[in-house]
Design an enzyme around this catalytic site. Structure first.
Site, short mmCIF file in Angstrom:
data_model
loop_
_atom_site.label_atom_id
_atom_site.label_comp_id
_atom_site.label_asym_id
_atom_site.label_seq_id
_atom_site.Cartn_x
_atom_site.Cartn_y
_atom_site.Cartn_z
N ARG A 1 -7.28 -1.61 -6.79
CA ARG A 1 -7.41 -3.10 -6.09
C ARG A 1 -8.87 -3.58 -7.01
O ARG A 1 -8.56 -4.79 -7.42
CB ARG A 1 -8.05 -2.94 -4.74
CG ARG A 1 -6.97 -2.54 -3.72
CD ARG A 1 -7.51 -1.74 -2.57
NE ARG A 1 -6.23 -1.06 -1.97
CZ ARG A 1 -5.12 -1.67 -1.29
NH1 ARG A 1 -5.48 -2.87 -0.87
NH2 ARG A 1 -4.10 -1.01 -0.78
N LYS B 1 -6.33 -5.26 3.91
CA LYS B 1 -6.97 -4.12 3.56
C LYS B 1 -7.86 -4.35 2.20
O LYS B 1 -7.31 -4.67 1.06
CB LYS B 1 -6.06 -3.02 3.32
CG LYS B 1 -6.76 -1.67 2.57
CD LYS B 1 -5.76 -0.63 2.33
CE LYS B 1 -6.28 0.56 1.57
NZ LYS B 1 -5.47 1.69 1.38
N CYS C 1 -6.09 4.04 -4.03
CA CYS C 1 -6.47 2.70 -3.65
C CYS C 1 -7.32 1.84 -4.31
O CYS C 1 -7.30 0.85 -4.66
CB CYS C 1 -6.50 2.71 -2.08
SG CYS C 1 -5.13 3.49 -0.97
N ASP D 1 0.78 -1.26 -0.21
CA ASP D 1 0.02 -0.08 -0.06
C ASP D 1 0.84 1.23 0.07
O ASP D 1 1.56 1.49 0.95
CB ASP D 1 -0.68 -0.09 1.26
CG ASP D 1 -2.12 0.84 1.05
OD1 ASP D 1 -2.14 1.67 0.13
OD2 ASP D 1 -3.06 0.95 1.93
N ASP D 2 0.59 2.25 -1.09
CA ASP D 2 1.45 3.46 -1.12
C ASP D 2 3.13 3.16 -0.97
O ASP D 2 3.69 3.76 -0.58
CB ASP D 2 0.98 4.17 0.01
CG ASP D 2 -0.27 5.07 -0.11
OD1 ASP D 2 -1.05 4.47 -0.99
OD2 ASP D 2 -0.70 5.82 0.78
N HIS E 1 -10.91 -2.42 1.03
CA HIS E 1 -11.32 -1.17 0.26
C HIS E 1 -11.87 -1.26 -1.03
O HIS E 1 -11.59 -0.39 -1.74
CB HIS E 1 -9.87 -0.50 0.20
CG HIS E 1 -10.05 1.04 0.30
ND1 HIS E 1 -8.94 2.01 0.06
CD2 HIS E 1 -11.29 1.75 0.32
CE1 HIS E 1 -9.41 3.05 0.28
NE2 HIS E 1 -10.59 3.22 0.57
N HIS F 1 1.01 2.43 4.08
CA HIS F 1 -0.07 3.60 4.04
C HIS F 1 0.11 4.37 5.48
O HIS F 1 0.48 3.67 6.51
CB HIS F 1 -1.46 2.99 3.94
CG HIS F 1 -2.53 4.04 3.68
ND1 HIS F 1 -2.70 5.09 4.36
CD2 HIS F 1 -2.91 4.16 2.35
CE1 HIS F 1 -3.72 5.73 3.92
NE2 HIS F 1 -3.55 5.50 2.62
N LYS G 1 1.79 9.45 -5.65
CA LYS G 1 0.52 9.12 -5.53
C LYS G 1 -0.43 10.24 -6.07
O LYS G 1 -0.20 11.50 -5.80
CB LYS G 1 0.14 8.79 -3.92
CG LYS G 1 -1.30 8.51 -3.74
CD LYS G 1 -1.33 8.00 -2.36
CE LYS G 1 -2.82 7.73 -1.86
NZ LYS G 1 -3.06 7.24 -0.66
N SER H 1 -9.12 1.85 4.41
CA SER H 1 -7.67 2.12 4.59
C SER H 1 -7.65 2.41 6.30
O SER H 1 -8.66 2.84 6.72
CB SER H 1 -7.47 3.55 3.89
OG SER H 1 -7.09 3.37 2.74
N ASP I 1 -0.26 -1.04 -4.77
CA ASP I 1 -1.46 -0.40 -5.48
C ASP I 1 -1.40 0.87 -6.11
O ASP I 1 -1.99 1.32 -6.98
CB ASP I 1 -2.49 -0.32 -4.30
CG ASP I 1 -2.14 0.79 -3.38
OD1 ASP I 1 -0.98 1.00 -3.22
OD2 ASP I 1 -3.13 0.98 -2.51
N ASN I 2 -0.36 1.71 -5.55
CA ASN I 2 -0.05 3.12 -6.34
C ASN I 2 1.32 3.86 -5.71
O ASN I 2 1.88 2.99 -4.86
CB ASN I 2 -1.30 4.03 -6.10
CG ASN I 2 -1.62 4.12 -4.72
OD1 ASN I 2 -2.83 3.75 -4.28
ND2 ASN I 2 -0.70 4.73 -3.60
#
Length: 521
Positions: free
Chosen positions: A95, A145, A91, A51-52, A147, A251, A324, A172, A303-304
């Protein structure tokens, strides 16, 4: 067979084609694909989704102070991608694309992300990787997560999307007040306030709230034990499995338990990354204990891009531009590793690939039937197993708020990337590049800005029509690819656009008052 033999021919160190190597590559690929037809040899699948996480955050991608020994092990013994993309720089949309093999615009996971009280979620008529594998007898679990929506009665949770089991936070972990929560031992409070005015962050088992608010110091240990038990139970029953581990690390706000806190060289972000890496080590240990690691395909990505606004508490995009929230490379290009001992040879690939490609790849490796919908992913099997060429010729870049009017913001064709629109983002503010800042308003580019990503991955030097006449022909191909893609795109109903209802936010004491502060157990 002749076509496969031709496309999998390799080269010797002297640079000459080796027919023998080509035959061996074809043989290995054939054995792997044919073996999936026999249920006793069906491969297991594990998808790890960070994540991130930025392109430059891992030790195996060049970060000088990150401690990621287990991810580095995957990279050293697997296939590391240099040109791998997510489909959105935030996010929820990314996903949805990973699990369905379809751009988020088709499933309606836009604009932005889903929230605790969102009425919408990943539509139940979308086919996830888990739903793809269930008819073949796979056990399925999601941990971490989600989301992709909770919805009325929890209708969008993983247990309604093909997963037998779920343990995790359904969105999140900053989507709830965190000013009084402990993120690091012994009692270091979480950095910042997180979202206020909504319920405390819940930990859910299946569709039942197990704890609210979550205990960040024990969360990762709970995940690790749950995943290890899932692997042990599946293997002991000789049942193939699919494990989806979308981690909350790294994240904001970062957190870590006693084993990782203060153990890295990189501060809070590094400690969180180290704990995440340790969980991956526990997964590998479980596979080795059950002697199934050689029959398990593991794919790691994120994810990003990094949330640069958090400065040292955010991630790092390495040489890539912005992060991001933007459609520059730093927001969309991700580290990615394919690991399968004895099947995927160690190495590095510069071929173009995406999260979209996981569903069709897993379908081919498992023998599952593809869903009868418009897919945007392509099969990566040849690329991974025999180092063949990627079937992906293009990659489309949607902003966080896509529309049919503006369509894509950018397009990659081969080694070239064309920006039709550029815009900064709050998530990427605080850095020195003005193009990344929130103040950098939407700009249309006609003709588009074109970059050669092999010689200029930082997107600093757009190619010039005046000095490079050959660019005219390239632009024709880019516009042709754009028009073809747009003709195939049908926007689904916006699930985020369905709005929110505070009453839908998960609460362990649904009749308590006053909400949301009373939702604790």
């Amino acid at each position: 067979m002749r076509r496969l033999l031709k496309t999998t021919t390799t080269t010797t160190r002297m640079g000459q084609p080796s027919v023998i190597n080509g035959i061996m590559d074809w043989f290995v690929l054939s054995v792997v694909i044919l073996s999936t037809r026999c249920s006793a040899l069906q491969p297991n699948f594990i998808v790890i989704f960070a994540d991130d996480l930025g392109f430059g955050d891992l030790g195996c991608y060049g970060h000088p102070s990150s401690l990621t020994p287990n991810i580095d092990r995957l990279a050293a013994n697997g296939l590391r991608f240099t040109d791998f993309y997510t489909t959105c720089p935030v996010c929820s949309p990314s996903r949805a694309s990973l699990l369905t093999g379809r751009y988020q615009t088709r499933s309606g996971i836009y604009p932005g992300v889903l929230y605790p009280g969102s009425r919408g979620g990943l539509p139940l008529n979308e086919t996830t990787i888990a739903e793809l594998l269930k008819p073949l007898g796979y056990a399925t679990a999601a941990v971490g997560k989600w989301h992709l929506g909770v919805g009325p009665g929890g209708m969008y949770l993983p247990t309604h999307q093909g997963f037998d089991q779920y343990l995790g936070i359904p969105y999140s972990h900053d989507m709830g007040p965190c000013w009084n929560l402990t993120c690091f031992p012994p009692d270091v409070k979480c950095f910042g306030l997180c979202d206020v005015g909504t319920v405390a962050v819940p930990l859910m088992l299946q569709d039942v709230i197990k704890k609210q608010p979550v205990n960040f110091l024990t969360l990762e240990n709970s995940y690790s034990q749950f995943m290890s038990n899932f692997i042990f139970n599946s293997a002991s029953r000789s049942k193939p499995f699919f494990l989806y581990y979308p981690s909350h690390h790294t994240h904001y706000p970062q957190y870590a338990g006693p084993k990782a806190a203060g153990a890295s060289l990189r501060g809070p972000f590094g400690d969180a990354l180290l704990e995440f890496d340790s969980t991956i080590g526990d997964i590998l240990d479980a596979l080795e204990q059950m002697q199934i690691i050689n029959n398990t395909f593991i794919f790691f990505t994120a994810d990003n891009g990094p949330e640069l606004m958090r400065m040292s508490r955010g991630g790092n995009a390495g040489p890539l531009k912005c992060g991001k929230g933007t459609t520059f490379e730093g927001g969309m290009r991700e580290p990615a590793i394919a690991f399968w001992p004895g099947v995927i040879a160690p190495g590095v690939t510069h071929e173009l690939a995406s999260t979209l490609d996981l569903l069709p790849t897993i379908a081919r490796l498992s023998g599952a039937s593809l869903p009868q919908v418009q897919l945007d992913g392509v099969d990566m099997t040849d690329l991974m197993l025999t180092r063949g060429k990627s079937k992906r010729g293009t990659m489309m870049f949607y902003p966080t708020d896509p529309s049919e009017k503006t369509s894509i913001f950018a397009l990659r064709l081969g080694k070239y990337k064309a920006h039709f629109y550029t815009r900064g983002a709050t998530h990427s503010s605080t850095g020195p590049d003005p193009d990344c800042q929130f103040a950098s308003a939407l700009k249309a580019h006609d003709p588009p800005l074109v970059f050669d990503l092999e010689s200029d991955p930082s997107e600093n030097y757009p190619l010039s029509l005046d000095t490079e006449p050959a660019l005219h022909g390239l632009l024709d191909k880019i516009l042709e690819a754009k028009a073809k893609f747009e003709a195939s795109m049908v926007f689904g109903e916006s699930q985020v656009g369905r709005g929110s209802d505070p009453a839908l936010a998960p609460c362990c004491a649904p009749l308590c008052q006053p909400k949301p502060s009373c939702c604790q157990c």
